[in-house]
Design an enzyme around this catalytic site. Structure first.
Site, mmCIF file in Angstrom:
data_model
loop_
_atom_site.group_PDB
_atom_site.id
_atom_site.type_symbol
_atom_site.label_atom_id
_atom_site.label_comp_id
_atom_site.label_asym_id
_atom_site.label_seq_id
_atom_site.Cartn_x
_atom_site.Cartn_y
_atom_site.Cartn_z
ATOM 1 N N GLU A 205 -16.169 0.530 -18.711
ATOM 2 C CA GLU A 205 -16.531 -0.535 -19.821
ATOM 3 C C GLU A 205 -15.528 -1.567 -19.767
ATOM 4 O O GLU A 205 -15.033 -2.100 -20.755
ATOM 5 C CB GLU A 205 -16.944 -0.086 -21.150
ATOM 6 C CG GLU A 205 -15.715 0.848 -21.871
ATOM 7 C CD GLU A 205 -16.159 1.387 -23.205
ATOM 8 O OE1 GLU A 205 -16.792 0.157 -23.734
ATOM 9 O OE2 GLU A 205 -15.645 2.098 -23.703
ATOM 10 N N GLU A 214 -11.732 -10.078 -18.093
ATOM 11 C CA GLU A 214 -10.741 -8.803 -18.492
ATOM 12 C C GLU A 214 -10.446 -7.977 -17.530
ATOM 13 O O GLU A 214 -10.017 -6.765 -17.784
ATOM 14 C CB GLU A 214 -11.180 -8.143 -20.045
ATOM 15 C CG GLU A 214 -11.206 -8.873 -21.209
ATOM 16 C CD GLU A 214 -11.807 -8.241 -22.356
ATOM 17 O OE1 GLU A 214 -12.087 -7.055 -22.371
ATOM 18 O OE2 GLU A 214 -12.174 -8.956 -23.379
#
Length: 340
Positions: A205, A214
């Site tokens: 995730e 990210e």
């Protein structure tokens, strides 16, 4: 003949009413009133209506739990997380874990992958190896085991996490649930760990608000060596989108830093007060596993956004970023507005 004007509240009562209105509006996820009573004793023709609205605000309950969670993040500038560089704080994990919709989607994706990978006639004898890379405090471990139970499939889980503080939570969860025979905790970096076996399914995730902001592609490219040649990655693909927007509040917040660096910083924001000037356009696409060698995540593009003349003029303050992710064929997770 006109009715007499409404009575003017006492100064203390007016101050208390204004404070109560602001507190009620804040508790409901709203903003403070757009005007103030400078003289507590003054009378205004709209004051009775204002006081009635204050009364209504006080009666409003917390609203939808998801809205309550998001209220404090509306139009608030956050720097994207850097999971490769930093160990996240427990409070950050706690915020992630409140996103029930996301983990329900992951559970559905793991269930679908297990059903496709293991036929019913082999379910009793086949143990599927699943690795959760970047396990955090363990919500994906819990979702994966729940998915296996729903699918009626055997599962062996490796929880790979480099953050020592998060490992403590995973250990507590395994002890509390009695999963010692199902879950192996690996306190190492996913990019350097050398497993004794390879995974059938790799779950992560690492998606940011723009999909790749990210370092999800970089992390998963480094971890895909853990996956069997015919293995499944969840998510298996994601696409980032951009849309031009006008948002005076966020522009003023960035301008307050008085430097160019903050204008060039990509922020994570829960947009609230903004206007979209043109529809979003697809920008970058990433797929996993990515067996191309060497793996290249460099991307660039030129885009032209159009605006109809009948829509009027608008001030471009910046761009809003979104993503669409396919966790597994038939199961999606996204922030792209047209899909909501």
């Amino acid at each position: 003949c006109q009715p007499p004007p409404p009575p003017t509240p006492a100064p203390a009562a007016a101050a208390d009413s204004a404070a109560a209105a602001e507190a009620a509006a804040a508790a409901a996820g709203g903003d403070a009133l757009p005007f103030t009573i400078t003289d507590p004793g003054e009378s205004h023709v709209l004051r009775p209506y204002w006081e009635y609205l204050c009364y209504l605000f006080r009666r409003i309950d917390g609203g939808v739990p998801q809205d309550q969670l998001e209220a404090s993040y509306r139009d608030y500038l956050q720097t994207p997380l850097q999971p490769l560089q930093d160990n996240l704080e427990s409070q950050t994990y706690e915020t992630f874990e409140k996103d029930v919709t996301k983990y329900n989607c992951y559970q559905a994706a793991v269930k679908a992958a297990l059903l496709d990978r293991v036929p019913q006639d082999k379910a009793a004898d086949t143990v599927t190896t699943l690795m959760v890379v970047g396990a955090g405090r363990g919500p994906l471990v819990r979702a994966s085991i729940a998915a296996a139970k729903e699918a009626g499939r055997q599962l062996r889980v490796y929880a790979v996490e480099k953050n020592p503080a998060a490992i403590v939570h995973i250990q507590a969860m395994v002890n509390a649930e009695g999963w010692h025979d199902k879950v192996t905790i690996v306190a190492q970096d996913m990019r350097t760990w050398e497993p004794s076996e390879k995974a059938d399914i790799l779950v992560s995730e690492l998606l940011g608000s723009f999909g790749d902001n990210e370092l999800s592609p970089e992390c998963l490219d480094g971890a895909q060596r853990l996956l069997k040649p015919d293995g499944i990655s969840i998510p298996c693909s994601y696409t980032s989108y951009l849309a031009p927007i006008t948002t005076s509040k966020l522009h003023d917040a960035v301008k307050g830093y008085k430097d160019l660096e903050h204008f060039e910083t990509p922020y994570v924001v829960k947009f609230h007060r903004y206007y979209q000037l043109s529809p979003p356009q697809a920008v970058f696409i990433f797929t996993h596993p990515n067996w191309n060698q060497p793996a290249d995540n460099s991307r660039s593009g030129t885009f032209r956004f159009t605006r109809n003349s009948e829509d009027g003029v608008g001030v471009l303050h910046g761009f809003a970023g979104y993503f669409e992710s396919v966790l597994y064929p038939g199961v999606t997770l996204n922030t792209h507005p047209p899909t909501h």
